[in-house]
Design a protein around this motif. Sequence first.
Motif: not given
Lengths: 359, 272
Positions: A124-131, A68-79
Amino acid sequence: MNKKTVCSLLLAVFLSIWGTASVEALTEDERNNIQIYESLAPGVVNITSTVLERDFFFNVVPRRGAGSGSIIDSSGHILTNHHVIEDARKLEVTLANGKKYNAELKGSDPDTDLAVLKIDAPPKDLVVIPMGSSENLKVGQKAIAIGNPFGLGQTLTTGVISSIGRTLRATGGTLVEDIIQTDASINPGNSGGPLIDSSGKMIGINTAIFSPTGASVGIGFAIPVDTARRVIDELIEKGYYAYPWMGASFMTLTADFARALKIPVERGVMLVEVVRNGPAHRAGLRGGNARAQVGNHVLLVGGDIITKMNGKELMDADSAVREIRRHRPGDRVTVHVVHWDGGSSTLSLTLGERPRTGR
Amino acid sequence: MDTPFGKALCHHLLIIAACFMVWIGAHEAFALISEEENTIEVFEKVAPSVVNITTAPCDPEYFFCPLPSSSMSGSGIILRDDGTIVTNHHVVAEAENIEVALYDGHRFAASILATSPRHDIAILRIDAGAHPLIPIVLGDSDKLEVGGKVLAVGNPFGLGQTLTVGTVSMTGRDIRDGGRVLRNLIQTDASINPGNSGGALVNSRGELVGMNTAMLSPTGTSVGIGFAIPVNQVKKVAPGLIHGWVKWLGWILGSIVVYWALRRMRRPGTPS
């Protein structure tokens, strides 16, 4: 009492019953879980990695793993976790809405078991998970894990924080500090997914690699989000996280060993090997040059003993590692050294950057 | 507004406004997760009363047992501030050196005061000197209801103090554990793992309701079926173990009866 008052009373009673009924239908805890799941689940992605292996006859066999991974910003980075993407030839990210993207590995750090990927998805597809912050967590606080256990698909598990500030040794011997322990079920495949608090902020990155049976036993671990914050920028920028390095290997010198070796120190860290032209070598520190047997242990002795680093007493090798990790490459640290012949000195050395093994 | 209609309208509006405020108030309160607050509060209350127990069992295969082969871990509960600790018998069975670590990291050597394998209960004693010990508050396990919240505090896998939360899955369970039968246990889905044994199971008020003891599992680790000895059983057994003379009571009474019977038999000519 006139008719109107009775009417209004009845209305009031009706309203309050209706109000409480709609509140009571779900407990606050349930509503909190549902709200967090609905708002953040789109920010959790499934990661499928394809690793090429060779079978008995040396045929290339692709093996697929899931994490699994989390989207961390709106430019498409995934942690995600390093062990999820380790050795992968191909990485595919599936968003919660079912869209699939090929992901590019931006950087990874095996020491903290973290990695950053990037996908080219429309914002619009990227929902960022706030840290959030893992600084002021309390044992007993709610912890919510969202992930993809056993590749089943998106799954929510809840629990509480069981303990904080624990230091664990990952496979490979590196120290992972301030681990968050939770009783929310963390299974293989949950790895890399977020651990979220009741206010909907990410507090950790779930990692299933410490489980004794390979499946959840109610003891799950997560890497604190503060650790992730520290390394993410450098992972995106450089592809790796530069660790400070002293250029020496060392061992804990316990009081028993010190007595047996007749060294006039109580506790400290003894240098075993010093890398030629490394920071410690340039500062004039010496490694071991003789073998000695103490009990059942064969030790490389004769090296300098560091008793203090930046004024702090060193209790064991781990505390030295921790102290060094507080700095960045290029920083100067002062060490108080006791030499084998009994003399002592205080000297300062400039930390280098830890050499990286090719990857 | 002196007309009756105006008064009624006033009433009307006031009551509706009050209702609305109650409703809003309820919503406002729910923004805070009281569930979490309760858990945090209970853990902070209970944590100082739960200890980690490390034992070094003797490996009989070694000559004269020169080195403790491996250390095992369990948990314990501080019963009284004089250093009386209750734990499971199986935690300290075959133990050579028992070390008790308090919540704050202080370590003390412990001795076994008494142990009851039949009930799987053992009483340890530590001498903490001037170090303050906080005894746990005992609750009533008969008042437990299925579905109620319980919190387990213990030392699973020797990791250190750990909190797990779950509900009472069932009460009054009888299980067979090795050769003995443990009766009237509390079943819970809070994660109970090896090392949790002897640890506290408390209710949402922070009162001890059980002592975590066993689990039913194909893997030997938690699968969500854990068992705890009810605190009422501990209350019944522990005083007898703490006050050692009680175990001689049966022998004393028995010998008095035998003595009396012998005297009756010996005395000739007494009509019976």
